[in-house]
Design a protein around this motif. Structure first.
Motif, PDB file in Angstrom:
ATOM      1  N   ASP A 179      33.203  -8.943  22.210  1.00 44.11           N
ATOM      2  CA  ASP A 179      32.469  -7.833  22.155  1.00 44.11           C
ATOM      3  C   ASP A 179      31.170  -8.912  22.811  1.00 44.11           C
ATOM      4  OD1 ASP A 179      33.666  -5.724  22.635  1.00 44.11           O
ATOM      5  OD2 ASP A 179      33.571  -4.734  20.599  1.00 44.11           O
ATOM      6  N   GLN A 180      30.712  -9.977  21.514  1.00 45.05           N
ATOM      7  CA  GLN A 180      29.970 -10.815  21.469  1.00 45.05           C
ATOM      8  C   GLN A 180      29.927 -11.533  23.022  1.00 45.05           C
ATOM      9  OE1 GLN A 180      30.388 -13.879  19.483  1.00 45.05           O
ATOM     10  NE2 GLN A 180      28.226 -14.712  18.770  1.00 45.05           N
ATOM     11  N   ALA A 181      31.306 -11.793  23.239  1.00 44.28           N
ATOM     12  CA  ALA A 181      31.451 -12.937  24.717  1.00 44.28           C
ATOM     13  C   ALA A 181      30.773 -12.133  25.545  1.00 44.28           C
ATOM     14  CB  ALA A 181      32.502 -13.448  24.819  1.00 44.28           C
ATOM     15  N   ARG A 182      30.894 -10.938  25.714  1.00 40.31           N
ATOM     16  CA  ARG A 182      30.570  -9.704  26.947  1.00 40.31           C
ATOM     17  C   ARG A 182      29.558  -9.108  26.743  1.00 40.31           C
ATOM     18  NH1 ARG A 182      34.442  -4.944  27.889  1.00 40.31           N
ATOM     19  NH2 ARG A 182      35.815  -6.759  28.930  1.00 40.31           N
ATOM     20  N   TYR A 204      45.030 -19.695  21.018  1.00 43.62           N
ATOM     21  CA  TYR A 204      44.630 -19.768  22.572  1.00 43.62           C
ATOM     22  C   TYR A 204      44.740 -18.036  23.015  1.00 43.62           C
ATOM     23  CZ  TYR A 204      46.224 -24.790  22.850  1.00 43.62           C
ATOM     24  OH  TYR A 204      46.246 -25.393  23.211  1.00 43.62           O
ATOM     25  N   LEU A 205      45.150 -17.265  22.253  1.00 44.75           N
ATOM     26  CA  LEU A 205      44.318 -15.841  22.690  1.00 44.75           C
ATOM     27  C   LEU A 205      43.139 -15.472  22.446  1.00 44.75           C
ATOM     28  CD1 LEU A 205      45.403 -13.062  24.275  1.00 44.75           C
ATOM     29  CD2 LEU A 205      46.058 -12.108  21.950  1.00 44.75           C
ATOM     30  N   THR A 206      42.638 -15.364  21.898  1.00 45.99           N
ATOM     31  CA  THR A 206      41.363 -16.422  21.417  1.00 45.99           C
ATOM     32  C   THR A 206      40.492 -16.407  22.135  1.00 45.99           C
ATOM     33  OG1 THR A 206      41.671 -15.692  19.144  1.00 45.99           O
ATOM     34  CG2 THR A 206      39.332 -16.488  19.595  1.00 45.99           C
ATOM     35  N   ILE A 223      40.072 -14.897  25.500  1.00 45.39           N
ATOM     36  CA  ILE A 223      39.328 -13.572  25.210  1.00 45.39           C
ATOM     37  C   ILE A 223      37.862 -13.915  25.824  1.00 45.39           C
ATOM     38  CG2 ILE A 223      38.023 -11.896  23.378  1.00 45.39           C
ATOM     39  CD1 ILE A 223      41.188 -11.506  22.313  1.00 45.39           C
ATOM     40  N   VAL A 224      37.404 -15.240  25.453  1.00 45.48           N
ATOM     41  CA  VAL A 224      35.852 -15.612  25.739  1.00 45.48           C
ATOM     42  C   VAL A 224      36.353 -15.822  27.349  1.00 45.48           C
ATOM     43  CG1 VAL A 224      34.665 -17.826  25.067  1.00 45.48           C
ATOM     44  CG2 VAL A 224      35.997 -16.251  23.618  1.00 45.48           C
TER      45      VAL A 224
END
Lengths: 378, 405
Positions: free
Chosen positions: A13-16, A69-71, A74-75
């Motif tokens: 959410d922060q990245a988006r 890696y999944l995190t 996501i970014v």
């Protein structure tokens, strides 16, 4: 979207929010139009460092958060949506992965804290010819005194102009085509004999070719052991493939959203064009393909995080399927938008031009289909 | 939670070792073939069916009072995993026709208490077989244009009309049928879902022979057939909602991409089968490079499909909504299954062209029949094109112009 942890959801959410507000695609366009020498905005890069994104892969003892890696994926998916350009993928993703896979504790301690705080930008130099084929590499490294001397060329080195270090795959013995005889070395960007030539590519991102003319490398710059780097190189490339696929997924998903929005608003023949079954079915096909592709992309990242045996298969699967989807989607983005899609003023072209270098990066669809078949024994 | 599953697993293992006859091990096809032959289930298979029914394991997630075992989804997964481990097979969904997969879940949702008690135990024990009367000769993809009508004569419903593609109608005891109960309403609004007995003078079935040679479907004729007044499922004239739900259950049961029935090549993976028929180069690659590439794409699609099913289940934390995802998975399962058949036929070459006789192995013949019968996958349960309509309209929110009414 995989079942995310609370922390991963927060990061997404922060990245988006950040990407949408602070680094939308018009900022990438602006950078392109200004021909910024580094091919990214320094303030965007600093913001990513401040948000902790550069430490996502790095263990805490080297200054990172080791969220996995999944995190990171996501970014990267979110930055991919707005075509945000930065060394995030090249350095905090692939460069960090290279050190984590092949580096000694001393090397990690020396380099990784700087990757996290942004003072080091580490990028991988593998490609030599027009097509990805790591077994064919031939950049020669001759033994000399207490180290090696490098002579040869690398090309399509991502974010090279910003790099402080290159992880370079070199040949210390054998011939092009041999899996044995490869070595990984960490080369300082300021090394004597190393020349960088920026490449002007269709995606307006930062790439350069590197020319090595008797570049000296000491023993402590050798990552892993001499002559047997191929196994490490494959692991690093698989991490590069999986992370690149996450960025591709974001770019393609945004192209899908733009297309869907257009289908709902563009009126012709007195009705929105999305009411035509020919277009509705294409949208349904694209959506189905997107969902299937997302599973492959996330599955590869999760497999790396879990240290599973099937990482090579899943990375080839992920890279092939994201390659197929972004290819199809970026073409449909232009076609369904019609004339406006052809104009430079509209963003569709930027997505199409971003797609092709990503498709080729670390092996195109053909490369990975062949590899997948070999891994499955036929 | 994890602890619960561990003790449940132990319990299931003990139950299986007590009740599962080893003579039935890994013989699902044989059990079902016998079930539909004149002989019926073997003594061991009948005993196994009864054991499953007694434990509620025929439809394990249904409540106990209706013949299930009241298991959670994760317990049911443990049960089927443990059954697979010992080569056991649950014949009840097959014996119940459309009962376990479609009728039962819909009755659970829409049925009265009386209907649940009357209909569900027979399904869950595999003793009452159900068929579905949905499509009609002039109502296929446009199902809502159906004309079979039911009239209320005070005591019963009187049903007249013709259904088609009623699978297993000639062997079923009950039928769930969509019937028109209000001819003056808009077409989706005048439809009801009625349950009626097949064994009565007003019902006649005629099997339809398909291109693969088998006759899994029938035409079913209702000529003053009777249904009880209290066998209307859901409210009067609300059958369209009931059937939409029923079809979601159907779609969900079709989202797996298992080998098409009749495909006898289970023993060899498709890539090994390819090597056997096509041969390899010195370096071990399939000799036909073009086929190798297409086979790789197919295997990738298969993997992507499987991973998407798991991802959707994981995201839903075990509770898969029978809605949006089902249409995507149904179409993806269809592509995977049909492409696999096409590739298998292609790689078999001349051996993939046999219809019957000793010049072909039983596996080769089964592959040919499976390829042909598999053409139905993109037609039944809402065709490939209908699923795309559902995706574009219900998931993507594009306007509807294709389905009138």
């Amino acid at each position: 979207m995989a079942a995310l942890t609370e922390e991963q959801t927060l990061i997404r959410d922060q990245a988006r929010a950040w990407v949408t507000e602070q680094s939308p695609v018009r900022k990438f366009r602006q950078m392109r139009d200004e021909k910024a020498p580094l091919s990214f905005h320094a303030d965007d890069w600093q913001a990513m460092i401040d948000m902790g994104w550069t430490g996502i892969l790095v263990p805490e003892k080297y200054g990172g958060s080791e969220l996995g890696y999944l995190t990171l994926g996501i970014v990267l998916e979110e930055t991919g949506r707005q075509l945000t350009a930065s060394p995030l993928l090249a350095s905090a993703g692939i460069g960090a992965a290279a050190l984590l896979v092949a580096g000694s504790d001393e090397q990690k301690q020396r380099i990784l804290p700087g990757v996290v705080d942004g003072s080091n930008v580490v990028t991988l130099a593998v490609e030599e010819g027009p097509r990805h084929d790591p077994r064919q590499l031939s950049l020669a490294a001759m033994s000399r005194d207490d180290g090696l001397s490098l002579v040869g060329e690398k090309t399509m080195v991502h974010e090279a102009m910003a790099a402080t270090h290159f992880v370079v795959a070199v040949r210390t013995s054998g011939h092009a085509g041999d899996e044995n005889g490869m070595t990984l070395v960490l080369v300082d960007a300021e090394s004597e004999g190393l020349t960088l030539s920026p490449l002007s590519t269709v995606d307006s991102r930062g790439y350069a070719s590197l020319s090595f003319s008797d570049v000296k490398v000491s023993e402590e710059q050798i990552l892993g052991s001499v002559n047997s780097a191929y196994v490490h190189l494959e692991q690093i490339l698989d991490r590069a493939r999986a992370a690149t696929a996450a960025e591709m997924m974001g770019t393609a998903a945004q192209a899908f959203d733009m297309t869907l929005e257009y289908l709902k608003t563009r009126v012709q023949f007195g009705q929105v064009i999305g009411s035509f079954q020919a277009l509705g079915h294409r949208a349904a096909d694209l959506f189905t393909e997107m969902e299937l592709t997302r599973s492959c992309m996330e599955g590869a990242l999760q497999a790396i995080d879990a240290g599973r045996e099937d990482v090579p298969e899943l990375c080839s699967l992920s890279k092939t399927r994201t390659g197929e989807f972004i290819h199809h989607m970026s073409n449909e983005l232009i076609q369904i938008h019609g004339g406006i899609g052809m104009t430079d003023e509209f963003d569709a072209g930027l997505y199409l031009k971003r797609a092709r270098p990503l498709e080729a990066a670390w092996g195109n669809q053909a490369f990975h289909r062949d590899r997948y078949a070999r891994l499955l024994g036929f | 939670m994890a602890e619960d599953l561990t003790s449940f697993r132990t319990q299931v293992q003990a139950w299986l070792s007590e009740h599962f006859p080893s003579s039935l091990k890994s013989n699902a096809a044989g059990i079902m073939e016998a079930a539909f032959s004149e002989n019926g289930l073997s003594a061991d298979a009948e005993q196994w069916r009864q054991s499953l029914a007694d434990a509620g394991y025929g439809a394990p997630t249904w409540p106990k009072e209706y013949g299930g075992a009241g298991l959670s989804d994760s317990q049911a997964a443990v049960l089927s995993g443990e059954m697979a481990n010992v080569g056991a097979f649950n014949p009840i969904p097959g014996l119940a026709g459309m009962g376990v997969t479609m009728v039962g879940p819909t009755v659970l949702e829409y049925g009265s208490e009386d209907q649940k008690l009357r209909h569900l135990p027979g399904i869950a024990s595999g003793t009452v077989r159900w068929c579905l009367g949905l499509s009609e000769p002039n109502a296929g993809s446009d199902l809502a244009s159906l004309t079979t009508k039911a009239q209320d004569d005070g005591d019963t419903w009187i049903v007249n009309g013709q259904k088609i593609w009623t699978s297993g109608a000639d062997r079923s005891q009950w039928c769930g049928a969509l019937v028109r109960t209000d001819a003056s309403a808009k077409k989706r609004d005048g439809i009801s879902f009625l349950m009626l007995k097949m064994d009565q003078p007003g019902v006649r079935t005629r099997p339809i022979k398909l291109i693969g040679g088998a006759s899994p479907f029938c035409e079913t004729f209702f000529d003053d057939a009777r249904a009880e007044k209290d066998d209307l499922l859901g409210p009067l004239n609300n059958g369209w909602s009931v059937v939409k739900r029923l079809l979601q259950h159907e779609r969900q049961s079709q989202t797996g991409a298992g080998a098409p029935s009749g495909s006898g090549s289970a023993a060899l993976s498709i890539q090994d089968l390819a090597k056997k028929y096509v041969g390899t180069t010195e370096s071990g690659e399939l000799a036909d490079a073009d086929l190798r590439s297409r086979l790789t794409s197919h295997l990738m699609a298969t993997k992507a499909h499987a991973m998407t099913g798991s991802r959707i289940r994981e995201e839903a934390r075990g509770k898969v909504e029978v809605s949006a995802a089902a249409s995507i998975l149904k179409n993806s399962a269809t592509i995977v299954a049909q492409v696999r058949s096409e590739l298998t036929i292609e790689m078999m070459g001349n051996q993939g062209l046999g219809w019957e006789g000793d010049d072909f192995t039983p596996e080769e013949l089964a592959t040919v029949r499976g390829w042909l019968s598999g053409k139905a996958i993109s037609i039944y349960g809402g065709s490939f094109e209908v699923q795309k309509n559902i995706i574009s309209k219900n998931i993507l929110g594009l306007p509807e112009t294709t389905q009138k009414g």
